[in-house]
Design an enzyme around this catalytic site. Structure first.
Site, PDB file in Angstrom:
ATOM      1  N   TYR A  44      24.733 -79.569  15.486  1.00  0.00           N
ATOM      2  CA  TYR A  44      23.274 -80.347  15.782  1.00  0.00           C
ATOM      3  C   TYR A  44      21.856 -79.692  16.967  1.00  0.00           C
ATOM      4  CZ  TYR A  44      22.680 -85.262  16.602  1.00  0.00           C
ATOM      5  OH  TYR A  44      22.116 -86.612  15.787  1.00  0.00           O
ATOM      6  N   GLU A  46      18.726 -79.902  17.512  1.00  0.00           N
ATOM      7  CA  GLU A  46      16.913 -80.491  17.558  1.00  0.00           C
ATOM      8  C   GLU A  46      16.402 -79.076  18.067  1.00  0.00           C
ATOM      9  OE1 GLU A  46      17.533 -84.212  20.238  1.00  0.00           O
ATOM     10  OE2 GLU A  46      17.949 -85.192  17.797  1.00  0.00           O
ATOM     11  N   ASP A 210       1.011 -80.470  -2.325  1.00  0.00           N
ATOM     12  CA  ASP A 210       2.366 -80.810  -2.699  1.00  0.00           C
ATOM     13  C   ASP A 210       2.756 -80.315  -3.795  1.00  0.00           C
ATOM     14  OD1 ASP A 210       4.200 -81.720  -3.239  1.00  0.00           O
ATOM     15  OD2 ASP A 210       3.417 -83.773  -2.902  1.00  0.00           O
ATOM     16  N   THR A 237       9.555 -79.070  -2.515  1.00  0.00           N
ATOM     17  CA  THR A 237      10.956 -79.663  -2.264  1.00  0.00           C
ATOM     18  C   THR A 237      11.249 -77.881  -2.292  1.00  0.00           C
ATOM     19  OG1 THR A 237      11.132 -80.253  -4.820  1.00  0.00           O
ATOM     20  CG2 THR A 237      11.393 -82.102  -2.919  1.00  0.00           C
ATOM     21  N   LYS A 240      14.276 -78.613  -7.587  1.00  0.00           N
ATOM     22  CA  LYS A 240      13.151 -78.557  -9.165  1.00  0.00           C
ATOM     23  C   LYS A 240      13.367 -76.706  -9.445  1.00  0.00           C
ATOM     24  CE  LYS A 240      10.615 -82.504  -7.308  1.00  0.00           C
ATOM     25  NZ  LYS A 240      10.967 -82.874  -6.377  1.00  0.00           N
TER      26      LYS A 240
END
Length: 442
Positions: A44, A46, A210, A237, A240
């Protein structure tokens, strides 16, 4: 466990024996796969690592030097360094001042930018979904569309793909959007970022691109970089054309400061505003195994041979478009300048996109049904199909192979009700595909 292992093996076999033509898919390297399944899964993390002066450091120093952590949990000396590697490499790839590598997806990356800069009810100008835009650019079914006011621009002429920039400017001057969003999900030409930036400056908008579909082409020098035209933010992303793990990325220009302190809401502070909007604004703990895999993929994209890959993606797409048109496929915009092709199969052959997708999938070639601009048919039974060349180029296909791909697609459509002929075509595709190993098999 055995059932899942069996399904993994079946998926490996499916990929080996066929070809992925879906333009938003690719095959990753062994290194990316190994990082994706590493013990970073257990941690974890964060918060954020310290990254002061990061972009001036080389990878060796980043990997060795332990800095004070800004996380909410202990035990972060390795997660911090792997995330800093991913940040630094992403900045080098795109010429950014800062990168946030934590978004779980492109959709979450977009939502974080909106949340960083907008208030509920504020206006965003983006590409019409029906003309090639993405769901997160204002589709009514999305959360974003219920929080922000989306207005749209589209194609002036679908035979050439020309964007109606005069209409874009008229809408911008009237609506005064706080964000002008360039980017697309099913558009095969190149946007004029200089014109879009000029419109954005007239209305004082944040300029956001984008680039999920063409990020790898930007890195490879086959597509212009929006930062060169004054854009403030790029979202993408990491799969792709960038050929990394499935995930999101936000790249920014501006002043990088401590994400634990709220800065003034200015364009110069957009890197920190977005960091705070990502965590804790729109998501919790990052997926550290995916961030590790992003770091691997970014290093691969920094290699000289990635430019050769990007160049071949575009060469293959243009040749495939030409071969399809010879066989009677009607292409939206008349061709392609990137990795993507959108074909109107209803106009071409009187067949819906869903029927064409199923028939072509039957022979081992995967693509997707897709709406065309101003499509009279419903979204789940549209007039078109969408396909592209990133994945098959990774397998090693060249321009001359595109003739076979186009002929198999047409043959599958013609034989869509003939099971015996479809089975024959599937064997041909299988034999051909096995000549091109997956990256994970090399």
């Amino acid at each position: 466990m055995s059932e899942v292992q069996d399904l993994i093996k079946q998926e490996e076999q499916r990929q080996r024996e066929g070809m992925e033509l879906i333009p938003s898919e690719n095959y990753v390297s062994k290194g990316v796969l190994e990082a994706s399944g590493s013990v970073f899964t257990d941690k974890y993390s964060e918060g954020y690592p310290s990254f002061k002066g990061l972009t001036k450091w080389d990878d060796k120093r980043i990997a060795e030097e332990v800095l004070p952590s800004k996380r909410y949990y202990g035990g972060q000396e390795n997660t911090d360094r792997v995330e800093r590697l991913a940040i630094a490499r992403a900045c080098r790839l795109f010429g950014a001042d800062h990168a946030n590598v934590q978004p779980h997806s492109g959709a979450q990356a977009n939502m974080a930018v909106y949340y960083a800069w907008m208030e509920p009810g504020d206006t965003i100008l983006g590409m019409d979904l029906g003309h090639g835009g993405h769901l997160t650019h204002g589709a009514p079914v999305t959360q974003a569309a219920n929080v922000y006011n989306f207005v749209r621009y589209g194609q002036k002429d679908i035979t050439t793909g020309e964007i109606d920039y005069e209409e874009m400017e008229r809408v911008a001057l009237k609506e005064k959007p706080k964000i002008i969003l360039a980017g697309h999900s099913a558009y095969s030409r190149i946007l004029d970022y200089e014109k879009i930036a000029a419109i954005g400056r007239k209305v004082g908008a944040l300029l956001m691109a984008d680039m999920a579909h063409v990020a790898g082409l930007i890195v490879g020098g086959e597509h212009p970089n929006p930062f060169d035209y004054g854009f403030h933010v790029i979202t993408t992303t990491t799969h792709k054309t960038l050929r990394g793990p499935r995930g999101g990325l936000i790249l920014t220009k501006g002043i990088v400061s401590n994400p634990l302190k709220a800065p003034e809401k200015t364009l110069e502070n957009i890197p920190t505003l977005i960091d705070r909007a990502t965590f804790p604004g729109t998501q919790g703990g990052p997926l550290m195994q995916t961030i590790a895999a992003k770091a691997v993929a970014f290093e691969e994209a920094l290699r000289p041979e990635f430019k050769d890959y990007a160049k071949q993606v575009v060469k293959n797409a243009r040749r495939l478009a030409d071969e399809m048109q010879k066989l009677g496929f009607v292409l939206i915009s008349g061709g392609t300048d990137n990795h993507l092709i959108l074909a109107d199969v209803m106009k071409s052959f009187g067949v819906g996109g869903r029927e064409a997708e199923i028939a072509i999938d039957e022979i081992g070639l995967s693509l997707n049904k897709n709406a065309i601009p101003d499509d009279p048919l419903p979204p789940f039974k549209p007039s078109g199909i969408r396909l592209g060349t990133p994945a098959m180029t990774t397998r090693g296909l060249k321009e001359d192979d595109m003739e076979k791909i186009a002929k198999w697609m047409k043959a599958a459509i013609d034989a869509r009700e003939d099971e015996k002929e479809l089975a024959k075509l599937r064997e041909e595709v299988k034999e051909f595909s096995l000549e091109f190993p997956l990256p994970s098999d090399r």
